[in-house]
Structure formats: C-alpha cells, structure tokens
Scaffold this active site. Structure first.
Site, short mmCIF file in Angstrom:
data_model
loop_
_atom_site.label_atom_id
_atom_site.label_comp_id
_atom_site.label_asym_id
_atom_site.label_seq_id
_atom_site.Cartn_x
_atom_site.Cartn_y
_atom_site.Cartn_z
N CYS A 81 67.00 -1.56 -3.11
CA CYS A 81 66.46 -1.36 -4.51
C CYS A 81 67.89 -1.88 -5.36
O CYS A 81 68.08 -3.28 -5.42
CB CYS A 81 66.14 -0.05 -4.81
SG CYS A 81 65.41 -0.20 -6.60
N HIS A 179 62.85 1.96 -0.93
CA HIS A 179 63.76 3.16 -0.51
C HIS A 179 63.67 3.70 0.81
O HIS A 179 62.85 4.81 0.66
CB HIS A 179 63.91 4.20 -1.50
CG HIS A 179 64.53 3.75 -2.76
ND1 HIS A 179 65.82 3.43 -3.10
CD2 HIS A 179 63.76 3.38 -4.08
CE1 HIS A 179 65.97 3.13 -4.23
NE2 HIS A 179 64.75 3.06 -4.99
N GLU A 181 65.37 5.13 2.77
CA GLU A 181 66.04 6.22 2.81
C GLU A 181 65.33 7.53 2.31
O GLU A 181 65.67 8.48 2.46
CB GLU A 181 67.34 6.26 2.20
CG GLU A 181 67.52 6.11 0.63
CD GLU A 181 67.15 4.65 0.17
OE1 GLU A 181 66.60 3.71 0.85
OE2 GLU A 181 67.50 4.52 -1.15
#
Lengths: 195, 298
Positions: A81, A179, A181
C-alpha cells in the site's frame, strides 16, 4: 537463508503487523530506522501507513539513498500500500490538487494514490482466476488503496483483482496495493523470503 | 471478486485504517491552512473541528460538529485521512460525515453531548469510529457498539498529561490483570466492567484490545508523546497542543519525530530543542467536576 534477517521500515504505519506475519514464517523481523541497519538486512519491508507521512520521515532521516541502494543490491524488497507507492517511479493524486510525495523510483510503475476513493470505499476482495501459481484464492484487504499503472516491460503481474494489477514483481522488488499483513494468509510474505 | 460487506468483514476494513495510523500523530485543525501545516509536518491524519478544545473550554456554549465548508476545504487541501468529531449520541451528525466521505468519525466528549444515555450504534455505519475511554469497561462498551479505534479521553484542552496517563495505565492495567483469571472469573469480571463477556475473553487471550489503542487529551510536548507511547499507546492525538503553541509548525514536526523515536531519548531531546512556549496548561484540581470533559459519556 536459514533464518533471514528482515527489516521493516518503522517510521509510521502497521510495521508490527508485518513483524507478526514474518515471525510466523520463522523469519527474524525487526523495525529499522537507520541507514546502517538497513544496509545489513537480508530483506526489507516498507509497510502500510500514510505515504505522505512515511515519505517525510524518509527525507527527515536521510534514508532515501540507503533504501535505493538496498533495492539496487538485488536483495528482496516488499512494499504494501503506502510502501508500494514509495517504491514506484512516481506518485500521482488523480482528480485532486494534492501534492504527491517523492518516491524511491525502484519499481517501473506509476502509483495513483487513493485511486478507489476515501475510507468508505475501502474493501476486501479475492484475486482473479489468473493469479500466479500458488496465489490462487488469495484474499486481499484494500484500505484507501492506490492503483499501480503504466507498468514497465520488466514488471510481472502476479495477481489482479477485477482486472487491475494488485501484486507486482520487478526482479527483487515486489509491491502489493493491498495489505497481506492484515490477514492470516502468509503467502505474500513467503514470496519475499523465498523469491 | 469484491465481497458484500458482512459485519465482521466490514469491521476488519475499519480497523485496517486504524492500523495504518499507528506510530503516527493525528492533529486537530480548524482551517485548510492548518491542515496543510499539519500534513507538511508529517501528521498521519488530521481532525477537523470548529474550535480546538482549549477554546471550547474558554468560550463555553454548545460545541457541535464542524461546519461542512471547513471539512470540505480540509479534504481538498490534504491527502492524509480526514477525521471529524460528532457529539456523543448524535447519529445524524455521523450520517452527515459519512455522506461527506470523512475517513474516521470521532464520537467525542469534547463536543457537547447530544444524548446523555446512548452512544451512536457504530456498527450501522460504513465509516469507522474512534471513541474515548477511561478504563477497560468503557473501551469495551464502545467496541461492542462498533468502535474501530479507542483513545484515552485524557482531559482535552488542558495541556495537562495527567489524565491521559491515568487512562492509559488504567486500560492497560485492567488488560494485564485479566491474564491471571480463570474462565468463570472472566465472566464475573465482565459483569464488574460492564462489558460483554465475549469481548473480555477475547482481550484476555489477545493480551490487548482487539482494536488500536491511541492516546489523547493533554499532549503538549514531544516528551508527552514519548511518555504515552512508552505507556503502550500505539499513536497519539494532539489537540490544542500544536496550534495553541508559539510555533505550531516546529512543534508539530517535533511531536511527530518524538512519536517515531519514542524509544530513543537523544532523539526526543533533539525534538524538544528551541520550540518556544508550549500551550498554557490547566491545573486539574482547580477544575470543577462539571467542567471535566472526560466525565461525558459512559
């Protein structure tokens, strides 16, 4: 690499979430804020966060050269991002008068910031059927996400959502507009570690 | 393929934006010019409001949601997320901000409450909400209503960090103490906290709130920001502390630097040099209970 030493740029953003994702894959992950720390790493992550804020921090701390040198050294780099925006050759803010942040220019693509809209337009989606092998069915969370466009000839698209590229690789540099993560699926981080 | 937003998944998207603000400074601004100064200094987001808390405190009267013209002007002037405050319980103000595409809504005790018994049902919105809390029970009641970020209430507009410290220690101490409890004890603790059992059990197993936990209310110096980060805050809000100081630009940059480098005292020292006067502070024991903003909401 037995237990690669991965650094996560810790100026601002969700660097701890990247740390957790990498730790689950057995990597040693640590926050980094200094040029000499960056130079020693086996792999580098530029996390999600605010691209303007992180770019200002890179300038304030004088980390631009160290980050570019790391990417040029051929060691793996992942930007997610805001991190993907910072890797691009240029950032744009389409439809606004906002001044885009300076970027590192290590990925041959142009980042269009907040290309889907504001937070009320943020969304989750599954990658299209043409994703690279091993990435089938990957679920992606997009938060005020950018679009990567004007891809150079050396840029490989690993996954798309609704036809738009969301995961790119150019040599050792990988960029996700979503994302990885923030979900439990470690496949993108595994790609960073194994190439 | 895009998903239809089930509640759990839309909550994940809301918390996602809160995650992106971690390690950052969210600054109160009252004009597009202030917003630009904040963004240039490295703010991770700006909070649009009509008057900063210390002016609200001084002027009195009813404090409402910011005017639309100011919010739109701020949205045009910066690319970082734009947050704005609504009065506690005022779901119509919240609908207006949602329609305006504001990135985060603060249901805030700094404004005059619209409802003394009910907070906004935040699950019903596409926009994420942040709410203030003084202890774990209050934090979990707000999360149960759908808040995607918690901040301490502190005492806004006071320039005094003592209440933010109290609330951070209280929330984090309450969380740590859950770790020692058995399952049936967690249920009775939930009753004492006035919070749903399921959420109490979740916090006990995570060892932290299920949403980001930020500090707010009284932060005026780089060292204040570093103190909050050391006590477990994941980012800081600065209200009156920047634009009521002698040199807002410099102080804004300094607080950003100290928030990134809170673990390095030399860097907090560097950030603290040559800032000029901080905002004037209030001694809170001279404040009547009725003047304490943190007492608004439950």
């Amino acid at each position: 690499m037995a237990q690669p030493d991965v650094g996560i740029l810790a100026i601002q953003g969700d660097f701890e979430a990247h740390g957790r994702a990498l730790a689950q894959l057995g990597a040693r992950a640590r926050p980094v804020l200094r040029s000499h720390e960056i130079a020693q790493l086996d792999a580098l992550v530029l996390p999600g966060g605010e691209s303007t804020t992180i770019a200002k921090g890179i300038a304030r701390l004088g980390l631009g050269d160290a980050l570019r040198a790391f990417a040029d050294s051929g060691r793996p780099v992942l930007g997610t991002c805001a991190g993907a925006i910072l890797l691009a050759k240029r950032a744009e803010s389409p439809g606004t008068a906002h001044e885009p942040p300076p970027t590192l220019g290590v990925l041959d693509a142009v980042a269009q910031r907040n290309a889907y809209g504001t937070q009320v337009d943020s969304f989750a989606a599954t990658v299209d059927g043409d994703a690279a092998r091993g990435l089938e069915g990957l679920r992606c969370v997009f938060i005020r996400a950018p679009i990567l466009a004007e891809l150079g000839p050396g840029v490989e698209v690993l996954a798309r959502v609704e036809g738009r590229p969301v995961l790119l690789r150019e040599g050792n540099v990988m960029a996700a507009t979503f994302h990885p993560e923030l979900t439990d699926d470690g496949r993108v981080h595994a790609l960073l570690l194994t190439g | 393929m895009s998903e239809n937003g089930s509640d759990a998944r839309s909550f994940e998207i809301k918390v996602g934006l809160a995650e992106m603000m971690k390690g950052g400074v969210i600054m109160d601004v009252t004009t597009p010019e202030e917003a630009k100064i904040a963004e240039d200094a490295g703010a991770a987001a700006v909070m649009a409001l009509e008057r900063v808390p210390s002016d609200i405190r001084r002027d009195g009267g009813v404090a409402r949601m910011c005017s639309i013209a100011v919010i739109e002007g701020i949205q045009k002037s910066v690319s970082v997320p734009v947050m704005a405050k609504v009065r506690i319980g005022h779901f119509s103000e919240a609908r207006v901000l949602e329609a305006l595409g504001v990135d985060f809504i603060d249901e805030s005790e700094v404004l005059t409450p619209a409802d003394e018994a009910h907070h906004v049902a935040k699950d019903d919105f596409r926009s994420p909400f942040v709410c203030g809390a003084r202890d774990l029970g209050e934090a979990l009641r707000r999360i149960a209503e759908g808040a995607a970020m918690i901040r301490t209430k502190g005492e806004a507009g006071s320039g005094n960090i003592v209440e933010a410290v109290r609330h951070l220690r209280q929330v984090n101490g309450d969380i740590r103490s859950l770790g020692a409890l058995r399952s049936e004890e967690l249920a009775s603790r939930a009753k004492e906290l006035g919070a749903p059992v399921g959420l109490v059990k979740k916090v006990a197993s995570l060892g932290k709130l299920p949403v980001p936990n930020f500090a707010a209310g009284g932060i005026a110096t780089p060292a204040d920001a570093a103190l909050c980060m050391s006590l477990g805050a994941e980012a800081v809000f600065v209200g009156s502390g920047i634009f009521k100081s002698a040199d807002p630009e410099k102080r804004a940059r300094a607080i950003v630097h100290a928030t990134t480098h809170w673990q390095e005292p030399e860097e907090v020292l560097n950030a603290s040099r040559g800032l000029g006067e901080a905002m004037e502070g209030l001694e809170l024991d001279k404040l009547d209970e009725s003047e304490r903003l943190a007492n608004r909401g439950w």
